[in-house]
Design a protein around this motif. Structure first.
Motif, PDB file in Angstrom:
ATOM      1  N   ARG A  18       0.862  -1.097  -0.239  1.00  0.00           N
ATOM      2  CA  ARG A  18       0.004   0.020   0.050  1.00  0.00           C
ATOM      3  C   ARG A  18       0.805   1.241  -0.082  1.00  0.00           C
ATOM      4  O   ARG A  18       0.458   2.427  -0.733  1.00  0.00           O
ATOM      5  CB  ARG A  18      -0.816  -0.027   1.209  1.00  0.00           C
ATOM      6  N   GLN A  19       2.150   1.359   0.527  1.00  0.00           N
ATOM      7  CA  GLN A  19       2.902   2.518   1.058  1.00  0.00           C
ATOM      8  C   GLN A  19       4.003   2.663  -0.114  1.00  0.00           C
ATOM      9  O   GLN A  19       4.469   3.548  -0.743  1.00  0.00           O
ATOM     10  CB  GLN A  19       3.125   2.719   2.270  1.00  0.00           C
ATOM     11  N   HIS A  20       5.081   1.449   0.212  1.00  0.00           N
ATOM     12  CA  HIS A  20       6.210   1.398  -0.246  1.00  0.00           C
ATOM     13  C   HIS A  20       6.155   1.238  -1.868  1.00  0.00           C
ATOM     14  O   HIS A  20       7.004   2.112  -2.316  1.00  0.00           O
ATOM     15  CB  HIS A  20       7.160   0.197   0.290  1.00  0.00           C
ATOM     16  N   VAL A  21       5.293   0.561  -2.320  1.00  0.00           N
ATOM     17  CA  VAL A  21       5.582   0.485  -3.829  1.00  0.00           C
ATOM     18  C   VAL A  21       5.128   1.702  -4.608  1.00  0.00           C
ATOM     19  O   VAL A  21       5.913   2.187  -5.270  1.00  0.00           O
ATOM     20  CB  VAL A  21       4.525  -0.785  -4.161  1.00  0.00           C
ATOM     21  N   PRO A  22       4.111   2.273  -4.143  1.00  0.00           N
ATOM     22  CA  PRO A  22       3.791   3.344  -4.906  1.00  0.00           C
ATOM     23  C   PRO A  22       4.617   4.449  -4.603  1.00  0.00           C
ATOM     24  O   PRO A  22       4.774   5.658  -5.392  1.00  0.00           O
ATOM     25  CB  PRO A  22       2.101   3.740  -4.397  1.00  0.00           C
ATOM     26  N   ALA A  23       5.187   4.712  -3.351  1.00  0.00           N
ATOM     27  CA  ALA A  23       6.189   5.674  -3.024  1.00  0.00           C
ATOM     28  C   ALA A  23       7.399   5.591  -3.641  1.00  0.00           C
ATOM     29  O   ALA A  23       7.944   6.508  -4.104  1.00  0.00           O
ATOM     30  CB  ALA A  23       6.546   5.724  -1.427  1.00  0.00           C
ATOM     31  N   ILE A  24       7.937   4.473  -4.064  1.00  0.00           N
ATOM     32  CA  ILE A  24       9.169   4.248  -4.736  1.00  0.00           C
ATOM     33  C   ILE A  24       8.810   4.733  -5.871  1.00  0.00           C
ATOM     34  O   ILE A  24       9.852   5.244  -6.938  1.00  0.00           O
ATOM     35  CB  ILE A  24       9.741   2.954  -4.713  1.00  0.00           C
ATOM     36  N   ALA A  25       7.731   4.088  -6.715  1.00  0.00           N
ATOM     37  CA  ALA A  25       7.452   4.717  -7.923  1.00  0.00           C
ATOM     38  C   ALA A  25       7.288   6.291  -7.982  1.00  0.00           C
ATOM     39  O   ALA A  25       7.745   6.695  -9.325  1.00  0.00           O
ATOM     40  CB  ALA A  25       5.975   4.158  -8.546  1.00  0.00           C
ATOM     41  N   LYS A  26       7.119   6.826  -7.099  1.00  0.00           N
ATOM     42  CA  LYS A  26       7.221   8.418  -7.298  1.00  0.00           C
ATOM     43  C   LYS A  26       8.341   9.176  -6.964  1.00  0.00           C
ATOM     44  O   LYS A  26       8.476  10.221  -7.105  1.00  0.00           O
ATOM     45  CB  LYS A  26       6.223   9.080  -6.109  1.00  0.00           C
ATOM     46  N   THR A  27       9.384   8.279  -6.650  1.00  0.00           N
ATOM     47  CA  THR A  27      10.639   8.920  -6.164  1.00  0.00           C
ATOM     48  C   THR A  27      11.625   8.959  -7.279  1.00  0.00           C
ATOM     49  O   THR A  27      12.233   7.941  -7.666  1.00  0.00           O
ATOM     50  CB  THR A  27      11.208   8.013  -4.817  1.00  0.00           C
ATOM     51  N   SER A  28      12.135  10.198  -7.639  1.00  0.00           N
ATOM     52  CA  SER A  28      13.022  10.286  -8.658  1.00  0.00           C
ATOM     53  C   SER A  28      14.262   9.849  -8.314  1.00  0.00           C
ATOM     54  O   SER A  28      14.832   9.959  -7.013  1.00  0.00           O
ATOM     55  CB  SER A  28      13.353  11.882  -8.980  1.00  0.00           C
ATOM     56  N   GLY A  29      15.081   9.130  -8.916  1.00  0.00           N
ATOM     57  CA  GLY A  29      16.195   8.599  -8.670  1.00  0.00           C
ATOM     58  C   GLY A  29      16.020   7.118  -7.876  1.00  0.00           C
ATOM     59  O   GLY A  29      17.403   6.566  -7.520  1.00  0.00           O
ATOM     60  N   ALA A  30      14.857   6.527  -7.858  1.00  0.00           N
ATOM     61  CA  ALA A  30      14.882   5.036  -7.245  1.00  0.00           C
ATOM     62  C   ALA A  30      13.957   4.160  -8.254  1.00  0.00           C
ATOM     63  O   ALA A  30      13.105   4.728  -8.984  1.00  0.00           O
ATOM     64  CB  ALA A  30      14.293   5.366  -5.716  1.00  0.00           C
ATOM     65  N   GLU A 264       1.496  12.113   2.165  1.00  0.00           N
ATOM     66  CA  GLU A 264       2.790  11.960   1.408  1.00  0.00           C
ATOM     67  C   GLU A 264       4.057  11.607   1.986  1.00  0.00           C
ATOM     68  O   GLU A 264       5.122  11.828   1.645  1.00  0.00           O
ATOM     69  CB  GLU A 264       3.012  13.365   0.559  1.00  0.00           C
ATOM     70  N   GLU A 265       3.671  10.788   3.158  1.00  0.00           N
ATOM     71  CA  GLU A 265       4.643  10.484   4.309  1.00  0.00           C
ATOM     72  C   GLU A 265       5.982   9.511   3.392  1.00  0.00           C
ATOM     73  O   GLU A 265       6.900   9.934   3.535  1.00  0.00           O
ATOM     74  CB  GLU A 265       4.133   9.601   5.362  1.00  0.00           C
ATOM     75  N   TYR A 266       5.255   8.333   2.780  1.00  0.00           N
ATOM     76  CA  TYR A 266       6.264   7.628   2.086  1.00  0.00           C
ATOM     77  C   TYR A 266       7.007   8.091   0.942  1.00  0.00           C
ATOM     78  O   TYR A 266       8.334   7.743   0.835  1.00  0.00           O
ATOM     79  CB  TYR A 266       5.528   6.357   1.773  1.00  0.00           C
ATOM     80  N   PRO A 267       6.519   8.662   0.024  1.00  0.00           N
ATOM     81  CA  PRO A 267       7.366   9.593  -0.914  1.00  0.00           C
ATOM     82  C   PRO A 267       8.423  10.400  -0.275  1.00  0.00           C
ATOM     83  O   PRO A 267       9.653  10.370  -0.781  1.00  0.00           O
ATOM     84  CB  PRO A 267       6.254  10.211  -1.565  1.00  0.00           C
ATOM     85  N   ALA A 268       7.940  11.241   0.735  1.00  0.00           N
ATOM     86  CA  ALA A 268       9.206  11.982   1.397  1.00  0.00           C
ATOM     87  C   ALA A 268      10.111  11.174   2.123  1.00  0.00           C
ATOM     88  O   ALA A 268      11.336  11.450   2.132  1.00  0.00           O
ATOM     89  CB  ALA A 268       8.558  12.869   2.466  1.00  0.00           C
ATOM     90  N   LEU A 269       9.782  10.062   2.730  1.00  0.00           N
ATOM     91  CA  LEU A 269      10.684   9.317   3.281  1.00  0.00           C
ATOM     92  C   LEU A 269      11.547   8.655   2.222  1.00  0.00           C
ATOM     93  O   LEU A 269      12.894   8.549   2.330  1.00  0.00           O
ATOM     94  CB  LEU A 269       9.636   7.764   4.158  1.00  0.00           C
TER      95      LEU A 269
END
Length: 309
Positions: A18-30, A264-269
């Motif tokens: 629910r959190q890690h997969v979409p957050a990584i997808a939003k993160t530039s450089g990851a 937007e906690e996990y993208p910031a993380l």
């Protein structure tokens, strides 16, 4: 090492999906390049049964995000660091406080990043709340943190096993916010812990905390909440109440709504994780974990009715 931080998730439960997969997808450089889990098989990604198989047979990776239960996370983190990988630890970072020190040393020796995450600190209203409170005298703090374990941890028996934290799994989120927004170190004065008669970790807790100025702080954690969920921190100040609600997504100064933002906690993380690996630094704050450990040390145990998921 690639300019792109290639990440593998180890432990593919509800929070990872629910959190890690979409957050990584939003993160530039990851980029998410693999998953290790004995049961879950995500579509479209290389899958391995465990970390050992991933490290032996998997694609090239730079980092692992450990989303497994805390009881087994120390051994996994040690193995990943020994293999030269950066390590992100979901909260809580381990089952004990002492097990983190060797990992900090191992990360330093390996020249790799160890990131003990407190995702609730990245909620959009937490930073503004800290700035707002910095100019005021705080007279009293009340935390009400109550949620339904059947919604957030369905069928996850490990959370009620020894080392699984029970209600402190969400409660530590409140403590991570509290230690971020208050100006002085905190002390646990007393704790009442409600243990179901058939479980080894508490389902509810009442804490009394303070700081060196004598600030009264009361926290109520409960895993039995149904209906609307409650994640609130109320600070009574000399200039009126300051309220953080919705787990740190909403901030009110008296009746005035100051912040009301999306989660937007996990993208910031993950942006923080990328920056740490780029700079060759680690970030391991153990204070929230220490407060939980102190609560167990001081806590009076009260048996309540059995809990069945």
């Amino acid at each position: 090492m690639s300019d792109l931080l290639r990440i593998a998730i180890v432990g593919f439960g509800e929070i990872a999906r629910r959190q890690h997969v979409p957050a990584i997808a939003k993160t530039s450089g990851a980029a998410l390049v693999a998953v290790a889990d004995p049961a879950q098989t995500p579509p479209g990604l290389p899958h391995f049964r465990d970390l050992q198989e991933l490290l032996r047979d998997g694609p090239e990776i730079d980092a692992v995000a450990l989303c497994t239960p805390p009881q087994i996370r120390h051994a996994q983190a040690a193995a990943a660091l020994a293999a030269g990988k950066h390590v992100l630890l979901e909260k809580p970072p381990g089952a004990t406080v002492a097990e983190l020190s060797p990992l900090i040393a191992a990360a330093h020796q390996a020249g790799r990043t160890l990131f003990a995450t407190w995702h609730s600190r990245y909620a959009p209203a937490v930073g503004p709340a800290r700035k707002l409170l910095a100019g005021r005298t705080i007279n009293k703090v009340t935390i009400i943190w109550k949620e339904d374990v059947r919604v957030w941890h369905p069928g996850q028996a490990w959370i009620f096993e020894a080392g699984g934290f029970g209600v402190f799994d969400p409660g530590i989120n409140a403590l991570s916010i509290l230690t971020e927004i208050l100006p002085r170190p905190l002390l646990v004065r007393s704790a009442m812990l409600d243990f179901p008669s058939n479980r080894e970790a508490p389902i509810a807790a009442e804490l009394e905390l303070t700081d060196e100025s004598g600030l009264p702080i009361r926290a109520e954690f409960d895993f039995r909440q149904t209906g609307p969920q409650t994640w609130d921190i109320l600070c009574e100040t000399d200039a009126g109440p300051v309220t953080l609600s919705k787990g740190g997504r909403q901030l009110r100064d008296g009746s005035m709504l100051v912040v009301d933002a999306a989660d937007e906690e996990y993208p910031a993380l993950y942006r923080r994780f990328v920056a740490l690996t780029s700079d060759g630094k680690s970030d391991v704050d153990l204070v929230p974990l220490q407060l939980v450990a102190d609560s167990f040390m001081l806590g009076r145990r009260r048996l309540v009715e059995a809990f069945e998921d």
